[in-house]
Design a protein around this motif. Structure first.
Motif, short mmCIF file in Angstrom:
data_model
loop_
_atom_site.label_atom_id
_atom_site.label_comp_id
_atom_site.label_asym_id
_atom_site.label_seq_id
_atom_site.Cartn_x
_atom_site.Cartn_y
_atom_site.Cartn_z
N LEU A 109 -6.27 -12.17 -26.17
CA LEU A 109 -4.85 -11.85 -26.12
C LEU A 109 -4.43 -11.47 -24.70
O LEU A 109 -3.35 -11.86 -24.23
N ALA A 110 -5.27 -10.71 -24.00
CA ALA A 110 -4.95 -10.29 -22.64
C ALA A 110 -4.90 -11.50 -21.70
O ALA A 110 -4.05 -11.57 -20.81
N PHE A 111 -5.80 -12.45 -21.90
CA PHE A 111 -5.77 -13.65 -21.06
C PHE A 111 -4.48 -14.42 -21.28
O PHE A 111 -3.77 -14.76 -20.33
N ALA A 112 -4.18 -14.72 -22.55
CA ALA A 112 -2.98 -15.49 -22.85
C ALA A 112 -1.71 -14.74 -22.44
O ALA A 112 -0.78 -15.34 -21.90
N GLY A 113 -1.68 -13.43 -22.68
CA GLY A 113 -0.50 -12.65 -22.35
C GLY A 113 -0.26 -12.55 -20.85
O GLY A 113 0.88 -12.69 -20.38
#
Length: 507
Positions: A310-314
């Motif tokens: 999620l942190a990568f995509a966000g």
């Protein structure tokens, strides 16, 4: 006994249907029309295969690799050229197969993080809810670009991370290796990979989960070590076979740090056209993380890996929305990885994609009923729109004009005729010496188009003494040849689709 046989038959039927659809899709590689970015990558692969030199050509002489993709993308294309011959469909075949592998890795990652239902549904949700084709793997995967390679490496890295967090050092080494490959695949990956692996650390520190904290730190550091080792090994393998490239001054500010209102508007438009399901799923997953912070067991390896993905995509989406040039392909990693969260959200809101579960929630009303209504509306709108846009865009363009143009130049000109063009995709087929504007003019073009800066092109199209000039999409977009055409230095002799062929008018 009948039930296991029925399940086995159902799985066999699904596998057969999937294989047939994949084969059908692989037969569609002549569309979309070849583009400029692909041209540099495939030309580099051609030169490597035919001459043993890892570089581009200019007037028949080797030069640096130029604007081609990095070697994790070029290498499989070159292998395809070795096995199938040189051409666009051959090069695209390699990337298409990698795209299929990335979808398989995505499904495995989704299953690991959210269970069997989400793992089975994530690929259909991704393919059928990405309304605009330019963000759909069925479209992106038919081009020789670096994004499918990056997605495969990232999914495998994060798939390895979950068991690594559970204490498996072999899986940790696998995560490091795949993380290093992801760093090599696309230059802009680095800050987002760092953010993704740093994101859970404050929470793990708060919960005093030292082993997981150490594993994340080791994977982060090991990914950079792996990238350095991969790069070093590649440099050793290519020693004497390539030429050093010149750095392009100002490229970052025209592609990766663009604050121009037009690019920000474009980013918003593509977010709406491509990213709504993924962005909704990411918002839902973020809320799940916040709600789960106070619960016991949050430090489960799958929970931590969810936060990492999620942190990568966000963080990537934050860059796309605020700073990236606004090209649709830059949203692809968000849509691809965000499909995991979109599918998990839809699975929860529809009772595991069961029509009876949806009806039960709609009848019950309240929060479950509203969630089921939103999920139903999202699917009813996005699935037909996605199928329509894929079907609509497929027949619009193909590689036939390119093939016709190259055939005319190879068959109707003398062997020593010099071709001047900015259409790099032509170089994959040309058997004549060719010349193109220097790479630095790509920055100047970006300054003109995206930053609206009045920076002139410092380029003389007659400098290489060309006999023919070909103007296609990039020539029209840059308008770099307009002055020499206006001066009647060339006359039009043929046209195929977007390509216009001019012959030199000599005194």
């Amino acid at each position: 006994m009948a039930a296991p046989r029925a399940r086995l038959a159902r799985r066999a039927l699904i596998s057969l249907a999937t294989a047939l659809l994949a084969a059908l899709w692989l037969g569609m590689l002549h569309s979309p029309e070849p583009n400029w970015d692909e041209g540099w990558t495939l030309t580099l692969a051609r030169t490597w295969v035919e001459r043993g030199v890892y570089g581009q050509l200019s007037l028949g002489q080797p030069r640096d690799p130029g604007l081609a993709a990095s070697f994790p993308t070029v290498a499989p294309v070159a292998l395809a050229f070795k096995l199938l011959g040189v051409g666009f469909w051959q090069g695209r075949t390699a990337i298409a197969l990698i795209c299929l592998a990335s979808l398989g890795a995505l499904a495995a990652l989704a299953r690991r993080l959210y269970g069997q239902v989400v793992g089975a549904a994530v690929v259909p949700v991704l393919l059928l809810t990405t309304i605009h084709a330019t963000g759909n793997p069925l479209y992106v995967g038919r081009q020789a670009m670096g994004e499918p390679v990056l997605m495969l490496a990232l999914c495998l890295a994060y798939l390895s991370l979950a068991p690594a967090l559970a204490g498996s050092w072999p899986w940790a080494l696998a995560a490091m290796l795949m993380g290093g490959l992801a760093l090599m695949a696309k230059a802009q990956t680095m800050p987002f990979l760092i953010v993704s692996l740093l994101a859970p650390m404050p929470l793990l520190l708060w919960r005093r989960r030292w082993r997981m904290l150490a594993t994340l730190a080791a994977v982060l550091a090991g990914s950079f070590v792996a990238a350095r080792l991969i790069g070093y090994g590649w440099g050793v393998a290519m020693a004497g076979r390539t030429l050093p490239g010149e750095s392009m001054v100002g490229l970052t500010r025209t592609v990766a740090l663009v604050t121009a209102p037009s690019s920000r508007q474009l980013a918003i438009e593509f977010s709406v056209l491509i990213g709504v399901p993924a962005l909704l799923g990411m918002a839902w997953a973020g809320w799940q993380v916040v709600r789960g912070l106070s619960r016991e067991g949050w430090e489960d390896p799958n929970q931590v890996t969810r936060l990492v993905v999620l942190a990568f995509a966000g963080s990537w989406y934050g860059w796309f929305l605020l700073l990236a040039v606004g090209w649709a392909r830059y949203l692809y990693p968000v849509v691809f990885l965000g499909a995991i969260f979109a599918t998990a959200m839809l699975a929860e809101w529809t009772g595991g994609f069961r029509p009876r579960g949806v009806l039960a929630r709609l009848r019950a009303g309240g929060a479950p009923g509203r969630a089921a209504l939103v999920a139903t509306a999202l699917l009813v709108v996005s699935v037909p729109a996605s199928l329509f846009h894929l079907a609509y865009t497929y027949p619009l363009t193909s590689d036939q004009p390119l093939l016709d143009t190259a055939a005319w130049l190879n068959g109707r000109t003398s062997p020593g005729a010099v071709i001047e063009t900015n259409e790099s995709e032509l170089f994959v087929y040309l058997d004549r010496p060719y010349h193109s504007p220097p790479d630095q003019l790509h920055v100047v073009a970006n300054q003109q188009m995206f930053l609206r800066e009045a920076v002139p092109f410092d380029y003389n199209p007659l400098g290489a003494d060309p006999d023919y000039l070909v103007v296609g999409r990039m020539g029209d977009l840059w308008r770099i040849y307009e002055p020499t055409l206006a001066a009647d230095n060339f006359r039009q002799v043929q046209r195929y689709g977007v390509y216009t062929i001019y012959e030199r008018v000599r005194p």
